[in-house]
Design a protein around this motif. Structure first.
Motif, PDB file in Angstrom:
ATOM      1  N   LYS A  73      -4.361   7.025   6.194  1.00  0.00           N
ATOM      2  CA  LYS A  73      -5.801   7.193   6.452  1.00  0.00           C
ATOM      3  C   LYS A  73      -6.190   6.606   7.807  1.00  0.00           C
ATOM      4  CE  LYS A  73      -7.037   6.957   1.532  1.00  0.00           C
ATOM      5  NZ  LYS A  73      -7.735   6.147   0.485  1.00  0.00           N
ATOM      6  N   GLU A 122      -2.264   5.898   1.645  1.00  0.00           N
ATOM      7  CA  GLU A 122      -3.357   4.997   1.996  1.00  0.00           C
ATOM      8  C   GLU A 122      -3.242   4.540   3.444  1.00  0.00           C
ATOM      9  OE1 GLU A 122      -5.234   0.695   0.556  1.00  0.00           O
ATOM     10  OE2 GLU A 122      -3.710   1.705  -0.659  1.00  0.00           O
ATOM     11  N   ALA A 161       0.837  -1.197   0.000  1.00  0.00           N
ATOM     12  CA  ALA A 161       0.000   0.000   0.000  1.00  0.00           C
ATOM     13  C   ALA A 161       0.873   1.249   0.000  1.00  0.00           C
ATOM     14  CB  ALA A 161      -0.916   0.010   1.217  1.00  0.00           C
ATOM     15  N   GLU A 162       0.371   2.300  -0.590  1.00  0.00           N
ATOM     16  CA  GLU A 162       1.079   3.579  -0.582  1.00  0.00           C
ATOM     17  C   GLU A 162       0.986   4.221   0.794  1.00  0.00           C
ATOM     18  OE1 GLU A 162       2.910   4.619  -3.081  1.00  0.00           O
ATOM     19  OE2 GLU A 162       2.340   2.831  -4.218  1.00  0.00           O
TER      20      GLU A 162
END
Length: 510
Positions: free
Chosen positions: A314, A311, A307-308
Motif C-alpha cells: 500500500k 499491506e 505485516a503481510e
C-alpha cells in the motif's frame, strides 16, 4: 549534572547489558556455591562442561575473534565463563514480531529488474558481482540512480530534511538509534505533529537502549497524543536476554515513498553541532529519490511490525514521470543488514570494495575494531600498492574503543595503511569510497557490533557523480586530520599498549 552523566554512562547500551548480565549470572553462581560440600561435584561438572564448550566453540562457524574471546573467558573464569556462554545462547530468541528473516516475503516485495543489472554490467563490470551478491543474499535490488545528494555535515542534512518533510503529503517514516531532547528534536517534532494533523501517516521508531533509559517519555507521549505513531524497537527489559544486545542502529527517513535519507546522523543536537560533546562533530548522509527508495520503505515496515506483503505494498508509490526520467546518474542499491541471519552483508560489501580496489580506498569510521579478516584485507590492499586511508576520531566518545583502535593502528601502519585522526573532534561518518567508481554511505561502523550484532543499513553507489562529492569531502577532511605514524604508535606507553592488547581480545564482546 555529574550524577546524570554518571547514570547515563551506567545505563548506556554496553554498560546496561554487561551489568545486568553479570547480576543475573551472579545470582546463578550464588545459588551454586550455596550447595556447600556438594559444590565440589558441581565444580568438576562445570570444568567438564567448559572443556566441551571450548571444543564446540572452536569448531563453530563464527568469526575467529569472537570464538577466541569466549575461549579466553571460559579458560580464565571456569565457573563463570561456560555458564555465561550457555545463558547467552539460550536467550537469543528474538520477538516473532520482527519479520526480517522472512526471505520469501522480501523476495516478493523486492524483485530485481534484470535489465538494470545488465546495464550495470555493461557500464561498471567490476561492480556487478557485488550488486548481485547484495540482491541475492541481502535481498535488496539495484536501481538506476535517478537522484542522489551527499551531505558532508549533519547540519546540512538537517536543513534539507526539514525542507523535504514540509512537502510530505501521504506518509513519513522515521527510524533512529538515538533521539535526545533539544533543538533538533523540537523542530522535527513540531513539523511531524503538524503533518499528522493534516492527515499524513507519520511513524517514528527508535531504539530502546540507544535512545537511552534516562530520556523522558514525555516528548514521545506528546507526539503520540498528536497523531504521530511511535514505536520503541526492542525495549529495554530488566529480565535480560542477549537479544538486548541486538540494537536498531539504522537512521532512515522516508517521505511519500519517493525520497529517503540515510547516514550517520541521529536526532540529537551534537549531530548538528548545536551542542559540543567531543569537539566538532562530523557526520555524513545521502538523500535519494526514485524507485530505489522502495528498498528503504520495505526494510522500515518489516521492522515496524509483522505485516503481510499486500499491506506493505500500500506504501509503494506511483513514481512521477519527472522522477523516473531516463537521465539517471549511475546506479544505487540501498540495503539492510540483520543480526538474525548468518550473512554479514555490511561487512561483505566493505570487503568487496577493499579487495577490488586498484587505485585507492578511502574510509571514515568512528570505531576501528577489526577482526583478522578485515585487517588482512586492508593490509593486503596496501601491500598491492592501493592507497588505503582511514580517518577516525581524534576526540573519542568511548576511551576503551579508542584504546583498541590504537592497537589496530600499529599493525595497519606497519602494512602501509595510512591512518588519520580527525583533529577538530569526533568523526561519526561511515563511508567507504573505492577508485571513484563505487562507494557506500550508511550506518555501518568498522566494528564487530555493526558487522554482527546490530540492524544496519546503507546505500551502495556505482558510477554515480555523487561519488566524486564523497571523495572530495574525504580529501577536505584529511587536510584537517593528523597522520598517525609508526613512530607515534611506538611512542605510546607500555601500559597503554598492554591495555589495548588485552581489550582487543575482548573487542567482539564490547
Amino acid at each position: 549534572m555529574k550524577l546524570k552523566k554518571l547514570l547515563s554512562s551506567i545505563l548506556s547500551s554496553n554498560a546496561a547489558f554487561v551489568i545486568l548480565l553479570l547480576l543475573q549470572i551472579g545470582f546463578l553462581m550464588l545459588a551454586i556455591t550455596s550447595l556447600g560440600e556438594r559444590f565440589v561435584f558441581f565444580y568438576f561438572a562445570l570444568i567438564v562442561l567448559d572443556i566441551i564448550l571450548v571444543i564446540y566453540i572452536t569448531n563453530k562457524n563464527e568469526p575467529v575473534s569472537y570464538r577466541v574471546a569466549w575461549i579466553v573467558i571460559i579458560s580464565v573464569f571456569p565457573l563463570l565463563g561456560g555458564v555465561s556462554y550457555i545463558y547467552i545462547k539460550l536467550s537469543q530468541q528474538f520477538p516473532k514480531s520482527i519479520d526480517m528473516r522472512n526471505q520469501k516475503q522480501t523476495r516478493e516485495l523486492l524483485v530485481q529488474d534484470e535489465a538494470v543489472m545488465r546495464e550495470l554490467e555493461l557500464s561498471c563490470p567490476d561492480s556487478v558481482n557485488l550488486a548481485r551478491y547484495v540482491s541475492d543474499y541481502g535481498m535488496y535490488p539495484v536501481y538506476r540512480n535517478i537522484s542522489a545528494e551527499y551531505f558532508s555535515l549533519g547540519e546540512e542534512q538537517f536543513s534539507k530534511l526539514t525542507e523535504e518533510l514540509e512537502k510530505a503529503e501521504h506518509f513519513i517514516f522515521l527510524e533512529f538509534f538515538i533521539i535526545t531532547e533539544g533543538y533538533m528534536f523540537d523542530v522535527i517534532s513540531e513539523l511531524l505533529i503538524r503533518k499528522a494533523k493534516a492527515g499524513v501517516d507519520v511513524r517514528l521508531m527508535y531504539d530502546g537502549i540507544g535512545t537511552g533509559m534516562l530520556n523522558s517519555v514525555k516528548p514521545f507521549r506528546r507526539l503520540s497524543e498528536n497523531g504521530v505513531q511511535c514505536k520503541v524497537f526492542n525495549p529495554f527489559r530488566p529480565m535480560l536476554s542477549s537479544v538486548q544486545n541486538n540494537r536498531d542502529h539504522r537512521k532512515i527517513v522516508i517521505i511519500d515513498g519517493h525520497t529517503a535519507f540515510n547516514g550517520g546522523t541521529n536526532l540529537a543536537d551534537e549531530y548538528i553541532n548545536r551542542k559540543e560533546r567531543f569537539g566538532h562533530w562530523k557526520d555524513t548522509a545521502v538523500m535519494i529519490r526514485g524507485q530505489a527508495v522502495w528498498n528503504y520503505t520495505v526494510m522500515f515496515l518489516q521492522l515496524w511490525k509483522k505485516a503481510e506483503s499486500a499491506e506493505i505494498r500500500k506504501f509503494e508509490p506511483v513514481i512521477s514521470e519527472g522522477i523516473t526520467s531516463a537521465a539517471g546518474d549511475g546506479f544505487i542499491q540501498p540495503f539492510s543488514d540483520s543480526p538474525l541471519d548468518d550473512e554479514p552483508v555490511g561487512k561483505s560489501v566493505y570487503l568487496e570494495l577493499i579487495n577490488n580496489a586498484r587505485s585507492y580506498v578511502c574510509i571514515t569510521t568512528p570505531y576501528l575494531i577489526l577482526d583478522e579478516e578485515m585487517t588482512n584485507a586492508l593490509g593486503f590492499a596496501a601491500k598491492k600498492g592501493v592507497d588505503v586511508r582511514i580517518i577516525t576520531p581524534h576526540i573519542p566518545d568511548k576511551w576503551y574503543v579508542h584504546m583498541i583502535a590504537w592497537n589496530n593502528y600499529s599493525r595497519l601502519t606497519d602494512m602501509g595503511v595510512k591512518i588519520y585522526e580527525y583533529t577538530p573532534g569526533f568523526i561519526h561518518a561511515k563511508t567507504c569510497v573505492a577508485d571513484g567508481t563505487s562507494a557506500v554511505v550508511g550506518t555501518i561502523n568498522f566494528d564487530y557490533r555493526s558487522f554482527y550484532l546490530h540492524f544496519e543499513c546503507g546505500s551502495v553507489l556505482y558510477n554515480s557523480s555523487v561519488i566524486d562529492d564523497i571523495a572530495a569531502d574525504f580529501e577536505k577532511t584529511v587536510s584537517v586530520s593528523q597522520l598517525i605514524t609508526a613512530e607515534d604508535c611506538a611512542k605510546r606507553s607500555v601500559c597503554k599498549k598492554i591495555a589495548g592488547a588485552i581489550l582487543n581480545i575482548f573487542a567482539p564482546l564490547l
